[in-house]
Scaffold this active site. Structure first.
Site, PDB file in Angstrom:
ATOM      1  N   MET A 187       0.837  -1.186   0.000  1.00 21.71           N
ATOM      2  CA  MET A 187       0.000   0.000   0.000  1.00 21.71           C
ATOM      3  C   MET A 187       0.873   1.237   0.000  1.00 21.71           C
ATOM      4  O   MET A 187       1.982   1.235   0.527  1.00 21.71           O
ATOM      5  CB  MET A 187      -0.907   0.008   1.223  1.00 21.71           C
ATOM      6  CG  MET A 187      -1.937   1.134   1.221  1.00 21.71           C
ATOM      7  SD  MET A 187      -2.844   1.217   2.774  1.00 21.71           S
ATOM      8  CE  MET A 187      -1.594   1.949   3.848  1.00 21.71           C
ATOM      9  N   CYS A 188       0.351   2.295  -0.576  1.00 20.78           N
ATOM     10  CA  CYS A 188       1.138   3.512  -0.745  1.00 20.78           C
ATOM     11  C   CYS A 188       0.258   4.729  -0.523  1.00 20.78           C
ATOM     12  O   CYS A 188      -0.960   4.670  -0.703  1.00 20.78           O
ATOM     13  CB  CYS A 188       1.731   3.538  -2.157  1.00 20.78           C
ATOM     14  SG  CYS A 188       2.590   5.057  -2.597  1.00 20.78           S
ATOM     15  N   GLY A 189       0.882   5.810  -0.114  1.00 16.44           N
ATOM     16  CA  GLY A 189       0.232   7.111  -0.116  1.00 16.44           C
ATOM     17  C   GLY A 189       0.833   7.938  -1.234  1.00 16.44           C
ATOM     18  O   GLY A 189       2.059   8.004  -1.376  1.00 16.44           O
ATOM     19  N   TRP A 200       2.457   4.089  -7.173  1.00 16.54           N
ATOM     20  CA  TRP A 200       1.543   2.934  -7.197  1.00 16.54           C
ATOM     21  C   TRP A 200       0.980   2.678  -5.812  1.00 16.54           C
ATOM     22  O   TRP A 200       1.716   2.428  -4.853  1.00 16.54           O
ATOM     23  CB  TRP A 200       2.294   1.700  -7.686  1.00 16.54           C
ATOM     24  CG  TRP A 200       1.553   0.399  -7.605  1.00 16.54           C
ATOM     25  CD1 TRP A 200       1.756  -0.617  -6.715  1.00 16.54           C
ATOM     26  CD2 TRP A 200       0.488  -0.040  -8.467  1.00 16.54           C
ATOM     27  NE1 TRP A 200       0.901  -1.655  -6.967  1.00 16.54           N
ATOM     28  CE2 TRP A 200       0.109  -1.326  -8.045  1.00 16.54           C
ATOM     29  CE3 TRP A 200      -0.172   0.533  -9.555  1.00 16.54           C
ATOM     30  CZ2 TRP A 200      -0.901  -2.052  -8.666  1.00 16.54           C
ATOM     31  CZ3 TRP A 200      -1.183  -0.190 -10.178  1.00 16.54           C
ATOM     32  CH2 TRP A 200      -1.531  -1.461  -9.738  1.00 16.54           C
TER      33      TRP A 200
END
Length: 599
Positions: free
Chosen positions: A1-3, A87
């Protein structure tokens, strides 16, 4: 997961506004605690002519490591800075990703290969083909220096958050962000909106810089080539006789496809994340006790190693409108005046202590979802006694709601209704995983002591499984029954399709922003592309037969799947309670509020 945080502007504009940018970075750090990286580039719009207007690009990304052996910091760049990639997603159902590899690099390599063509028209066509082959929940930003294109989108179901702010006369830069909560700073000026999940966007920066006043003309949306569609054929529906006694068509196939979707969403979590102790776990289930989460928990048991516990997160709120219990302002907060034995002591993570007698504890926190949750927990424990099941009771006094009110309100933006708030409130506290193991599930007898200490527990699971998508596709909402009663099968089919069409804009982006604030990732097995495609092929009356009463007709395929797995009939007949009513976050201060009212 990414910000994700990305901005682009004419180089002559001094951007970004530092206070707002830094506030957004701080908020993104909570989403991605494992790695952070910032980039800033200025380049001519036409590489062959340095005299052309210049473009400033700036970006920041944070990473929660959940895939592969090594943490991969973002954004990714090729050695020549021709491509920049942000992403926020997981690859399932599509590209082959080695279990030991990070999916971010696999997607980046595929997009670079598709874009590496000297003809811009060909490069764009190949890019669109490549991104539409990626299955799973995602939001991304990809900059192609060769063509001057900024590509961005959410997946076609909108399972990850991405917001945009378009340039205007006061703020001539273009921003994209996973969140707009700014850690105490006022929200950035301008109009932030959810990026539509209906297509893939391309910003032609060269066209934009040549005519900054007509930004919209440089923005193109390419519709997804295929979107979920419920079949309209109603053939094969016979007169009602009785509830089938053994099984429905498609039942076994549904179990197999859902199990595979769940397996893909669990087995890729690195096992090293659970090496915190013998009782640690990689995954938890948001657990109201309804048939959606019960099915996920049962299939999860069939997938995980035998020794790995499963955390079932159940959230309940003190609702002052329904309990009317004042809190003492000094010392421990005593709830109730008639004590029948030792009081329960509940110590919050903040150190605040609450004392309840047993009767008042249950009166405060035995909300509808707590009661069904306990019942379904016991059903699972009897069905699979060899598994360690942990029922994590997240109890939220109203004082804690007030403490977090501003933060949750900011996080859910641009969602802004009373219903958004009541749902976001329940999800935010559930995602903390901070709760208690109640005395009835401990292994030893409750000791005789001045107080009964509720055993504090915080789930270490970085992944939270949710049942979103089951109600939309299987007729679980009251709106489905209303349409069926008014317009028959045609009305039901239309309502199912409408629910899927609206799910991206209505709640999934909001839910991603809320849950990810704790460094947790939400995963939705019922919204796997394989599951959605399969359910689209199933005749409507095998998904929901609303000729039968509540607890049977809606989500009938799911109920029969649970029976086939061996769960008791009573657990398979629970019916839908919206989370805001099941956890009692709705109408906390006024019974006159409507869900559509703005806050």
């Amino acid at each position: 997961m990414c910000g994700i945080l990305f901005g682009a502007s004419p180089a002559s504009f001094q951007a970004p506004e530092k206070a707002q940018w830094e506030g957004l970075k701080t908020a993104l750090n909570r989403r991605g605690p494992d790695a952070q990286k910032e980039v800033c580039l200025t380049e001519p719009a036409q590489l062959s002519d340095p005299a052309e207007p210049q473009l400033s690009l700036y970006g920041y990304a944070t990473v929660l490591h959940l895939r592969g052996e090594q943490t991969v910091a973002q954004p990714l760049q090729d050695p020549n800075n021709n491509y920049i990639f942000f992403w926020n997603g997981e690859v399932f159902d599509s590209l082959q990703v080695n279990p030991h590899c990070n999916d971010t690099t696999v997607v980046f390599d595929a997009l670079v290969a598709a874009s590496n063509n000297s003809d811009p028209t060909v490069a764009r066509r190949f890019f669109l083909d490549a991104i539409q082959r990626v299955g799973g929940p995602f939001a991304f930003v990809f900059y192609n220096c060769r063509t001057g294109d900024v590509w961005f989108s959410r997946d076609c179901l909108g399972r990850r958050s991405l917001l945009w702010r378009l340039p205007d006369s006061d703020h001539p830069s273009f921003w994209l962000s996973s969140v707009i909560c700014t850690e105490g700073e006022p929200a950035p000026s301008g109009q932030w909106q959810e990026v539509s999940a209906h297509g893939i966007y391309r910003l032609d920066t060269r066209q934009w810089l040549s005519n900054p006043e007509k930004f919209s003309e440089s923005l193109t949306c390419y519709r997804w080539s295929s979107l979920p569609a419920t079949p309209t054929s109603l053939s094969g529906i016979s007169g009602i006789e009785a509830v089938p006694q053994l099984q429905l068509p498609y039942q076994s196939a549904f179990i197999g496809i859902l199990r595979q979707a769940l397996r893909e969403r669990v087995e890729t979590i690195p096992s090293t994340l659970s090496l915190l102790g013998p009782d640690s776990t990689r995954v938890a289930v948001l657990f109201s006790g309804g048939v959606d989460c019960l099915c996920l928990a049962a299939l999860l048991h069939q997938i995980l190693p035998p020794g790995e516990p499963i955390d079932l997160i159940n959230v309940a709120f003190e609702n002052p409108r329904t309990t009317q219990l004042p809190a003492s302002s000094q010392g421990p907060k005593h709830r109730g005046s008639f004590y029948h034995g030792p009081p329960y002591q509940m110590t919050l993570p903040s150190g605040e202590v609450y004392l309840f007698d047993e009767k008042e504890y249950h009166r405060l926190f035995d909300v509808p979802d707590r009661l069904t949750g306990r019942a379904s927990f016991r059903a699972l424990a009897e069905w699979a006694p060899q598994r360690t099941w942990r029922f994590v009771a997240v109890n939220v006094p109203y004082s804690q709601v007030e403490v977090q009110r501003t933060r949750i309100t900011q996080l859910m933006q641009p969602a802004h209704t009373v219903m958004d708030w009541s749902i976001a409130l329940a999800l935010w506290f559930a995602a903390t995983g901070e709760g208690y193991l109640e005395p009835w599930q401990t292994e030893h007898e409750v000791p005789i002591s001045p107080t009964i200490q509720l055993q504090a527990y915080r789930s270490p699971a970085p992944v939270l499984l949710l049942g979103m998508g089951a109600d939309e596709q299987l007729g679980g909402y009251s709106k489905h029954r209303d349409r069926f009663e008014a317009q028959g099968w045609v009305g039901l089919v239309e309502e199912m399709q409408g629910q899927i069409d609206r799910i991206a804009i209505r709640n999934l982006g909001r839910d991603d922003r809320i849950i990810s604030d704790h460094g947790k990732e939400s995963r939705f097995p019922f919204l796997s592309h394989r599951v959605v495609d399969f359910l689209c092929s199933v005749p409507v009356h095998y998904k929901a037969d609303l000729r039968f009463q509540r607890g049977i007709g809606e989500k009938i395929l799911l109920r029969y799947a649970l029976r086939q797995l061996g769960l008791p009939l009573s657990a398979c007949q629970q019916w839908k309670k919206a989370i805001q009513f099941g956890a009692r976050t709705a109408k906390m201060t006024s019974g006159k509020d409507k869900g559509t009212d703005k806050i």
